[in-house]
Each structure stands twice: as C-alpha cells, then as structure tokens.
Scaffold this motif. Sequence first.
Motif, PDB file in Angstrom:
ATOM      1  N   LEU A 189       0.435  -1.623  -0.315  1.00  0.00           N
ATOM      2  CA  LEU A 189       0.296   0.036  -0.254  1.00  0.00           C
ATOM      3  C   LEU A 189       0.487   1.368  -0.142  1.00  0.00           C
ATOM      4  O   LEU A 189       0.728   2.544  -0.378  1.00  0.00           O
ATOM      5  CB  LEU A 189      -0.667   0.365   1.908  1.00  0.00           C
ATOM      6  N   TYR A 230       0.309   4.230  -2.464  1.00  0.00           N
ATOM      7  CA  TYR A 230       0.437   5.240  -2.095  1.00  0.00           C
ATOM      8  C   TYR A 230       1.310   6.711  -2.311  1.00  0.00           C
ATOM      9  O   TYR A 230       1.491   7.715  -3.168  1.00  0.00           O
ATOM     10  CB  TYR A 230      -0.997   4.985  -0.926  1.00  0.00           C
ATOM     11  N   ARG A 237       0.390  10.841  -2.692  1.00  0.00           N
ATOM     12  CA  ARG A 237      -0.993  11.413  -1.723  1.00  0.00           C
ATOM     13  C   ARG A 237      -0.371  12.512  -0.649  1.00  0.00           C
ATOM     14  O   ARG A 237       1.025  13.044  -0.314  1.00  0.00           O
ATOM     15  CB  ARG A 237      -1.755  10.143  -0.927  1.00  0.00           C
ATOM     16  N   LYS A 258      -0.158  14.640   5.519  1.00  0.00           N
ATOM     17  CA  LYS A 258      -1.489  14.365   6.446  1.00  0.00           C
ATOM     18  C   LYS A 258      -1.880  12.683   6.201  1.00  0.00           C
ATOM     19  O   LYS A 258      -1.982  11.608   7.112  1.00  0.00           O
ATOM     20  CB  LYS A 258      -2.534  15.268   6.324  1.00  0.00           C
ATOM     21  N   ASP A 259      -2.463  12.928   4.633  1.00  0.00           N
ATOM     22  CA  ASP A 259      -3.510  11.237   4.625  1.00  0.00           C
ATOM     23  C   ASP A 259      -2.370  10.734   4.524  1.00  0.00           C
ATOM     24  O   ASP A 259      -2.569   9.488   5.334  1.00  0.00           O
ATOM     25  CB  ASP A 259      -3.831  11.095   3.078  1.00  0.00           C
ATOM     26  N   MET A 260      -0.981  10.216   4.396  1.00  0.00           N
ATOM     27  CA  MET A 260       0.175   9.410   4.183  1.00  0.00           C
ATOM     28  C   MET A 260      -0.122   8.714   6.091  1.00  0.00           C
ATOM     29  O   MET A 260       0.541   7.748   6.592  1.00  0.00           O
ATOM     30  CB  MET A 260       1.585   9.519   4.286  1.00  0.00           C
ATOM     31  N   LEU A 292      -1.934   9.626   8.283  1.00  0.00           N
ATOM     32  CA  LEU A 292      -3.069   8.688   9.128  1.00  0.00           C
ATOM     33  C   LEU A 292      -3.176   7.297   8.518  1.00  0.00           C
ATOM     34  O   LEU A 292      -2.859   6.444   9.567  1.00  0.00           O
ATOM     35  CB  LEU A 292      -4.151   9.596   8.739  1.00  0.00           C
ATOM     36  N   LEU A 293      -2.353   7.022   7.149  1.00  0.00           N
ATOM     37  CA  LEU A 293      -2.014   5.554   6.650  1.00  0.00           C
ATOM     38  C   LEU A 293      -0.655   5.081   7.390  1.00  0.00           C
ATOM     39  O   LEU A 293      -1.851   3.311   8.156  1.00  0.00           O
ATOM     40  CB  LEU A 293      -1.732   6.229   5.532  1.00  0.00           C
ATOM     41  N   LEU A 327      -2.528   4.361  11.081  1.00  0.00           N
ATOM     42  CA  LEU A 327      -3.381   2.868  11.273  1.00  0.00           C
ATOM     43  C   LEU A 327      -2.498   2.287  10.838  1.00  0.00           C
ATOM     44  O   LEU A 327      -3.048   0.832  11.403  1.00  0.00           O
ATOM     45  CB  LEU A 327      -4.195   3.158  10.127  1.00  0.00           C
ATOM     46  N   SER A 328      -1.289   1.729   9.921  1.00  0.00           N
ATOM     47  CA  SER A 328      -1.232   0.444   9.493  1.00  0.00           C
ATOM     48  C   SER A 328      -0.518   0.153  10.980  1.00  0.00           C
ATOM     49  O   SER A 328      -0.488  -0.948  11.095  1.00  0.00           O
ATOM     50  CB  SER A 328      -0.208   0.276   8.807  1.00  0.00           C
ATOM     51  N   ALA A 375      -0.808   0.576  13.993  1.00  0.00           N
ATOM     52  CA  ALA A 375      -1.735  -0.229  14.715  1.00  0.00           C
ATOM     53  C   ALA A 375      -1.740  -1.513  14.799  1.00  0.00           C
ATOM     54  O   ALA A 375      -2.518  -1.976  15.850  1.00  0.00           O
ATOM     55  CB  ALA A 375      -2.314   0.802  14.883  1.00  0.00           C
TER      56      ALA A 375
END
Lengths: 399, 361, 67
Positions: free
Chosen positions: C14, C18, C23, C26-28, C30-31, C34-35, C37
């Motif tokens: 991923l 991405y 991208r 900020k999005d990266m 967050l990604l 989450l990953s 976690a």
Amino acid sequence: MITMLRRGLILLAVLTALPLQGCADHKEINELALVDMVGVDEREDGTKLAYYQIVNPNGVASSKTGGSRSPIYTFAFKGKSWAEFSSNASSTIPRKLFISHFQAYIVSERLAKKGLGELLNFLESDPTRRMATSVFIAKGSVRDIMDTYVPLARSPGNELRSIHELQAKLTGRADRDSQVKTLVENYEDGSLAFVSNISLSGGEPFDTTKRYETIEGNRGNFTLSGASIIRQGRWIGELKPEQLSTLLLVLGKERALIEDIVLSKGASAQLEMLVRPRIERRLSLKDGKPALRVIVKPKLKLMSINAAGKIDSVMLRRLERLFNQRLEGRIGALLAEAKAKQWDLLGIGRQIGRRSGSRWAAAKRDPNAWREAEVSVSVRSSIVKTGVLLTPYAGGSAP
Amino acid sequence: MNDTTVTMRQFHIIVVFTTLSTAFFLLPSSLIADAKQHAWLVPLWTGAAGIASTLPWIYLARRHARLNLMQINERILGRPFGKLANLMLLFHMVIVCAWVLNNLDDFMTTTLMQQTKEWVFDAAFLFTALYAAQKGITAIARTAELFAPMLIAMFSVFFVLAVHSWDWSQFAPAAEFDWSGILRKPSYMIAFPFMDGFMFVMIFPYIKEKAGANYVKCAAAGALLLSLITFIVTGVLGVSRAPHVTFPLFVMAQELMISSFLEHMEATIAILWFALVFVKLSFTFYCAITGIAQTCGMRSGGLIAVPLAILIVGFAQSMHRNLIENLEWLARYLLPYYSLNTLALPLLLIAVDLIRRRRAA
Amino acid sequence: MTPLLLAILVTAALFIHYGKQRRPLKDMLLLAALSLAGIAQFALLIVDKPVRLPALIAAVIDVLGFA
C-alpha cells in the motif's frame, strides 16, 4: 579424398560413441524389489537378523480385483554384519533391492537395548536411504510384526505410518519425531528421542491373504503403545501413552489432548486442547544451580459439560483451574519418576550446553548438571471456545 | 458523490437486514433462557425502546437535512469538539465491525469448520466487505436488493418447513410472567441491534424523502421479524431445549428433514445468514471509512480502508476470551456504552443547538 | 505468524502504491498510524496479549460506575 577421410572419421567417432555407457544407473521397475518395510533384530550371540518386506506390484493390482495373490512378501536374512544383507539378498530375491522408499523401520527391543550405534552408522553412510523414515520399536518378536497382513491398507508400512500420524494428530500419544533422523541427531549430545512402540494386537500374526476375507479388523493388526526412550542409540526406558502425551505437552509438541474434569459427584466436563500450546521456558542459575521454569499455556475448548445451571465465567474459571491442577499433578508425577530413573526428559542438559558465558562454565563442564536442576512447571490454560451447548441439560441429576 | 442515491426500497432492505443480521442468530437462545415462553415479547418492547432512543439522532438529521452524522457533529459542536464526537462514533463503528466478525468466526469455528483459524474467516469476509464499501453505498444497497428476494424465499421455506415440528404446548403455561426475565435481563437488546441504528444518519443525505420516518418503519419491521423468529424457535425447539444450544437456528436447520435424502440443511442456512451479516458488515465498514475520511478532511476513504480492515481483523480476534464471556459482557456493559453514543451525545447536541439558535435569535 | 507477515506485506504494498501517487502528507501520516496500530495488534496477538476493546470499555464504565 579428403571428404572421404572426413566421412570416415565421423563414422568412426559415431561408432566409438555407441558402446559408451549411457544409462548404467537405469532402474527398470520390473527388475526392482521395492522394499516397503524393514525390520532388524539381533540375537544374544550377536547374529543379526533382517527382514525385508517387498511389494509385489502384480499382487497389489490383482488383489483389488478380488484375486488372492499376496501384495507383499517378507524375506528374512541372517548375517554377522549389517552390510552383508544387501549382498545376501540376491541369493533369494530375484530382483534388485530398492530401499530408498521404504515407509517404516522396525527395530526389536532387544537390539535397542544393546545399542543402535553400529546400525545407525551403517544407515547414515548409505546415500540412497532417507533418514526421515519413521522408526518403531517392536515389543515382542519382529518376525511376527513383519509377517502380518493388515486390513484397509495394502502395505503394512503405509498403515503403520498412518496410524502413527493419526495418533500424533488426534491424541498426542505419539511423537512425530519418531524417525531415524532424530536418533542420529541426538546421538552426540545425549538428548532423548522418543520412539513409538508397536505390538501386535491378539499376539498372533495373520500371515495369509485370508486376512482380506475376514471382518476382524483388530486381529493381528498393529497397536501403538507408548514410546521407548532412546539415549545415544540405546534403550533406557519407556513411557506409557499417557506419560508420553503429558511430556509432549510440556515440550510444546502436543497437538491434541482431551481431559475429563470431574466437578463434583455426577458433574463433569470434557476439555479439549485446540492448538499446540505456547510454552514459556526459562533456564536460569540460582545459587550456582540451574533452575528451569516452564509455563504451558494451552487454549482449550469446552467439548461437553454435564453440570446443573447455566455455564458462566465463574464456572469456566473453575474448569480452567481444575484442568491446570490436573495437568500439573500429572507433569509432577512424570518428572519425579524421570528424576528417579535419571531421564533428562525436558532436555535440560542440552539447554545448559547451549548457554554461553562464564557463569555457566561450571554447569557446562558437569555432564550431570541437569540432575541438580530445580524444575517447576505450571499450566495456565484458558478456555476460548465453548461449543454449541450453552446450558447443560440438568435432566436426571435433579433431585 | 453527490449524485449517488439510494432508492427507497434499497434503504428499507438495508435497514431490515442490518437489524436482523447477527441478532437473529445469536439472541433467541439467551432470550428464551431469560424469558421462557414469553421470549417473543422481548424483541417487541426492546425494539420499541431501542427505536425510540434513536429518535434524537433522527430529529437532528431532520433539522440538518443534507448533512450526515459527522457533518452534523462538526456543524453543531464546532470543529475541535465535533471531531472528538466523531472519534467516539468512529470507535463505535469499528467495534461493531469487529464484533460482527467475531460472532461470525465464533460461529464458523464452533460449528462448520472447527479446525480453521479464526482470522481466515475474518480476513476473507472483511475483504469482501471492503470491496463493497470501496464501491460505495450504492453498491451495498444494490447487493442487498439483489439478495433480498432469495433470502426472503429461502428463509420463508426454511421456517415453513421447520414449523412441521411445531408444538403449542411449548407456550404453556401462558399466564405466568417472569417480569425480571422479560424486562430486566434482556434489556441489553435495546442496544443490540436497535441502537446501532444511528449509523443510518450517515446515509440519510442520499435518501430522497423522509429518511427518518422510513428508518423507524423498517426498524420496527425488523423488530417484528425478530419477535416472529424467536416465536418460531420457541415453538419448534421448545423452552426446554432452545436455551441450551448456542445457535438455535443452526440446530433447527440440522434437524430439518425435508425428505430422507434432503436433510442437514445447516450449511445452506449458514450461507444465507452470511448474506445478512455481509450487509451489516459492509454498511458499518462503509460508515467507518467515510466517517474517517470526513473527519480528517480526506477526499475519499479509499486510502485508509485497507489498514483499517487489518486493524479490525486484529481486534476481531481479541474481542473476548470465549462466547460465554461475550454474552456476559453484553448483558452488563452494552446498554450503558451504547446509550452514550445513541442517547447522551445527540441530546447534548440538541441542547447545544437550541442554545445557539436562541443566542442567534 | 502468518497473519502478521501478511499484514506487513499488504501494508508495504500500500505504501509503495500510494507513495507513487504522491498523496498529501497528512493522508500518508494517517495511513501510517493506522497501519502501525494494525500491525502492533497482530504482533500482540502472537504474544497473546492483544488489546481487548470490550475490556477497555468495561474498565471505563466500571470507573464511571454506571453498570
């Protein structure tokens, strides 16, 4: 002129190439005696006995269509050394012995007690033999075991292997590592191998193809019964099936275990272990003596329960506790017996040998350091599945 | 995104399916254990109470038409507090996803496939749901619409056949009411499955007319169906048998005999049930990823869908030690937790909204 | 072990995907969060000490004293 000479030379080259060895190692299946199972034994006077069970391809084919030709034949040989047999074989067997695909190796108990060193060295030096073959110790006569037909499977070796696999998978009363390979690996460092014992049920072999016409599945069939403890190629004792299963649990090799827990009079539950348990094993030095602490963490499934009332977490906690106590008791008894008989069942000796650092130097020098080790084993089970029954049926036990 | 719409029929189907999905497989046996022959009353009153408790959200959704859950929060509470509220709701959605998966893998590993690892089911199922959620709400709605006739037909046939072994005596004595068993013990059913309804506010903007009223209507239909199913389970398996088994419908399917060569229908019923679970799972997952995307100001939720799915699969495996603890937890903590998101939060929002309006006026 | 390896592999794929699309940061982030976690949860599952969300909720409710 030159062309003719060239042609002549080419022709000569082709002709000389013709008698060159091409497939000296060819193996024609019709010329091979495919060995399915090997049995070895040694008499008190040192005479060595070997049994080769050889597949008869025509017999296997015809027995499917209802003929009564034997699918296997057992040949017996006598000799003074292991190497002799391969050459002796050709005096009776009309085909070339082909040993690399056999299924099981049967060793007599008396040979195991004398020591397998010579045999293992011989086996290991043959490049065609697979050492990852199942090995079994025969209780009683090897001859009987080699001379019996078994139901369902055409070849006894195959059946023996399946029985062993199933036992290891479903009841945990057999060690998957009961292989020639393990014996060789453990030869030097003195750790123990647990080789499955087999015997014939009913005591009598069933040695005619009439076997296939009777309904008695048990008669003359193999039975696995516990394991022999082999240390440096020598038999030093044996474990009962329950003891073996307990031991495999502590070693973290056990895959299946079913335990009956009595809650009170008329109330009981069955717990089944789901996967191989996690093992936490810590070896440390306490006042110069090694101390081993093992924690076994099995995950359990509540198979069935017969008790009044709804199953709640209090009940589950209680079952877990009872299960832990039961197993700890069994493990304690086994380890006490092992200590008395000086079996290093948990492989403490090997673990000490793998330690580094000056603190361990003294313990490493002493080959018997493991005997002084303080061992404590605790079981911490957790029930993770509760089955399809939510509340047991109280039924008859109600007043 | 603006041109996506969900037709009325699709919306109805989604609401009914999500209400039924895991509840109708798991709940009947505990309900019958608590309320005995009156178990079928429980879905009715808990349904009424549960749907009533989603009304504050529906009120808010009506006042702020064209806004979804997350946007309402941010509009009323302002950005920082709104985002905090959003996080609470997102946590709820994630936990519901994990729960649905956990129930599913529990079911699979205790009945049909006992040797398979749990995460395999979780991953396989969530992967499908993830794909559906990526395709958007229209895809989920259409899937539900496609499944609906099949499911309705199969379940009708199943229940009609099961009614063969119907026994009215299971409902006797009809008069003795065990009020604690009917009211107090199963009160968690107000929360599960009815309080999850607030998630539908996420898709209210896509619905042409009267989303709130339609939601109430369909959730009520779901409650009625749950009551009917509990009634049938009681009549077929009986008060003495049903509480003992974890999955009464599964047992009913196992024992169903259409003819001597057509029996053991449990796998078929299980697959039908998966279709229901799928709708709930993919819908909740969709809500979660759009919610995250909106809260974090991303264009679409596609980016975080996969890592979120991985996280959910991880959580699903560690929801509870076993089913018994799951049920005990539900009975004790579910209602207080759900009330926070379904009652306390929207009431707070309404209060803040009113105060703001008064100040403005 | 298998689920953890799978999770790590998928996450790596991923990130590459991405990352190529460039991208926003900020999005990266967050990604990544989450990953991380998710992978942490899988790692904790292996050592048998996973995060149990219901236990978390129960603890909070017990502290607040609702139930």
